[in-house]
Scaffold this motif. Sequence first.
Motif, mmCIF file in Angstrom:
data_model
loop_
_atom_site.group_PDB
_atom_site.id
_atom_site.type_symbol
_atom_site.label_atom_id
_atom_site.label_comp_id
_atom_site.label_asym_id
_atom_site.label_seq_id
_atom_site.Cartn_x
_atom_site.Cartn_y
_atom_site.Cartn_z
ATOM 1 N N VAL A 55 -5.413 -8.811 9.407
ATOM 2 C CA VAL A 55 -4.652 -7.965 8.338
ATOM 3 C C VAL A 55 -3.169 -7.910 8.414
ATOM 4 O O VAL A 55 -2.564 -8.008 9.224
ATOM 5 N N ALA A 56 -2.564 -8.773 7.294
ATOM 6 C CA ALA A 56 -1.161 -8.793 7.093
ATOM 7 C C ALA A 56 -0.438 -7.483 6.790
ATOM 8 O O ALA A 56 -0.882 -6.843 6.101
ATOM 9 N N GLY A 62 5.543 -0.812 8.519
ATOM 10 C CA GLY A 62 4.204 -0.459 7.590
ATOM 11 C C GLY A 62 3.278 0.727 8.008
ATOM 12 O O GLY A 62 3.456 1.088 9.153
ATOM 13 N N SER A 63 2.472 1.258 7.116
ATOM 14 C CA SER A 63 1.585 2.029 7.416
ATOM 15 C C SER A 63 0.555 1.943 6.435
ATOM 16 O O SER A 63 -0.021 2.963 5.731
ATOM 17 N N VAL A 92 0.869 -1.188 0.019
ATOM 18 C CA VAL A 92 -0.055 0.096 0.066
ATOM 19 C C VAL A 92 0.974 1.250 -0.056
ATOM 20 O O VAL A 92 1.842 1.256 1.005
ATOM 21 N N SER A 93 0.948 1.742 -0.989
ATOM 22 C CA SER A 93 2.060 2.957 -1.242
ATOM 23 C C SER A 93 1.432 4.342 -1.353
ATOM 24 O O SER A 93 2.536 5.251 -1.320
ATOM 25 N N THR A 94 0.404 4.838 -1.309
ATOM 26 C CA THR A 94 0.094 6.258 -1.323
ATOM 27 C C THR A 94 -0.890 6.467 -0.386
ATOM 28 O O THR A 94 -1.676 5.543 0.420
ATOM 29 N N ALA A 95 -1.064 7.750 0.087
ATOM 30 C CA ALA A 95 -2.007 8.101 1.156
ATOM 31 C C ALA A 95 -3.499 7.942 0.807
ATOM 32 O O ALA A 95 -4.377 7.536 1.530
ATOM 33 N N THR A 96 -3.509 7.831 -0.588
ATOM 34 C CA THR A 96 -5.196 7.746 -1.044
ATOM 35 C C THR A 96 -5.353 6.188 -0.840
ATOM 36 O O THR A 96 -6.650 5.928 -0.410
ATOM 37 N N ASP A 97 -4.561 5.360 -1.258
ATOM 38 C CA ASP A 97 -4.614 3.826 -0.752
ATOM 39 C C ASP A 97 -4.730 3.767 0.716
ATOM 40 O O ASP A 97 -5.941 2.875 1.314
ATOM 41 N N ARG A 98 -4.171 4.453 1.561
ATOM 42 C CA ARG A 98 -4.513 3.999 2.840
ATOM 43 C C ARG A 98 -5.582 4.433 3.454
ATOM 44 O O ARG A 98 -6.429 3.663 4.265
ATOM 45 N N VAL A 128 7.403 -5.107 16.419
ATOM 46 C CA VAL A 128 6.229 -4.906 17.184
ATOM 47 C C VAL A 128 6.129 -3.537 17.947
ATOM 48 O O VAL A 128 4.937 -2.970 18.049
ATOM 49 N N LYS A 129 7.273 -3.092 18.324
ATOM 50 C CA LYS A 129 7.260 -1.529 18.900
ATOM 51 C C LYS A 129 6.624 -0.697 17.985
ATOM 52 O O LYS A 129 5.928 0.398 18.442
ATOM 53 N N HIS A 130 7.210 -0.849 16.422
ATOM 54 C CA HIS A 130 6.529 -0.156 15.511
ATOM 55 C C HIS A 130 4.884 0.267 15.616
ATOM 56 O O HIS A 130 4.232 1.268 15.749
ATOM 57 N N TRP A 131 4.356 -1.408 15.627
ATOM 58 C CA TRP A 131 2.865 -1.299 15.621
ATOM 59 C C TRP A 131 2.248 -0.830 16.977
ATOM 60 O O TRP A 131 1.019 -0.382 17.094
#
Length: 383
Positions: A177-178, A183-184, A148-154, A222-225
């Motif tokens: 959700v994988a 990621g974001s 998922v690469s763009t703000a619109t897609d997010r 893990v800390k990121h999420w």
Amino acid sequence: MRKILITAILFSLLLQFARPTALTAATQPASDFYGSFQVVGYYPDYWWTPIPDLRYDKLTRVIFFSIYPNIDGTLNTSEIDPNRQAELLSDAHQNNVDVSICIGGWGLSDNFSPVAADPATRTAFVNNLLQYCLDHGFDGIDLDWEPVSTATDRANYTALIAELKAAMLPHDLTLSVAVFAAGSEFYSSAIDDIDYLHIMAYDMSSDPSLPHSTCEGAVQAVKHWQSFGFPNSKIILGVPFYGRDGSWTYYSYKQIVQQYSPPPDVDEVAGIHFNGIYTIKAKTKYVMDNNLAGLMFWELTQDTNDHISLLTAMTDQIHASSPPDLNTDGNIGLQDLAHFASNWLSTGCSTANAWCANADLNQSRTVDFADLSIFSHHWPASD
């Protein structure tokens, strides 16, 4: 000492009547001993491993990989065999293991963007996916839109997750959700709609000559999420059952051990970086010690079925890191002592014998005096 003596006296009395029956041992799934802890394995249809060879005794959920969206919101099922899908669902459910259908994956996600962007197509996709689950008897859906690469897609992914979860809710289906390790893929408003977050903490190195799935990298993922806002109760750490070399060539764990027979404390051989037995146990212990929801791995067919199995290493550590609440009711009491007594001097705990494995507290493959000593230090007590 007094506590050990009292335990031993009660234990000797229980030994007179607490022998297990073949029916009990055969029908009690290992997942019952995990409590709410999740052990999730992906099963890609294309490897054609016989369904009966899957190790249901050590799993809580299998994710069948994969279908993907067509641009009009219909489903493309060309990557899977419907007969094998039916066989997997039947066998898993007979073994008290849930099955989710994966939608997407690397190289299968191109149509997510246009489908999620159009409200009418998105609704059609949600309805088609829900109906597919209901028609075939799936217990959940695993979304795997990558990348998922763009703000619109997010933003559109966030809307898709919300709409899909709302449709699933009346049917008591699980939504996972994988996501990439750093990621974001969606916005934090999606957190409440996601039951489990599957962190793909592998293929993380930008340099193919370096390890791609270290313990340190897993902790960082893990800390990121967690910082993104996910509670520990929804975080499932992903581990690899495969390795990569400097040219990014892919090797299953099974291939690695067949060709090189690495010792359990090794994570690199012949330039191939992978997770060995000690690393899988270390990651499992980290997940247990930090009260995360569980572990998932890619993927089931890449493991061995013997004493050097990574899945066995994982579940051994789950038992070793857990208090001896053997029936997972939140208390360590007489029922747990009776269960322990019913397996006294059982051997061969490396086989598909969940009762034995759960009572083998020091993972020696035999339920013996060392296990009784461990049990006595915990009993009687409450979690």
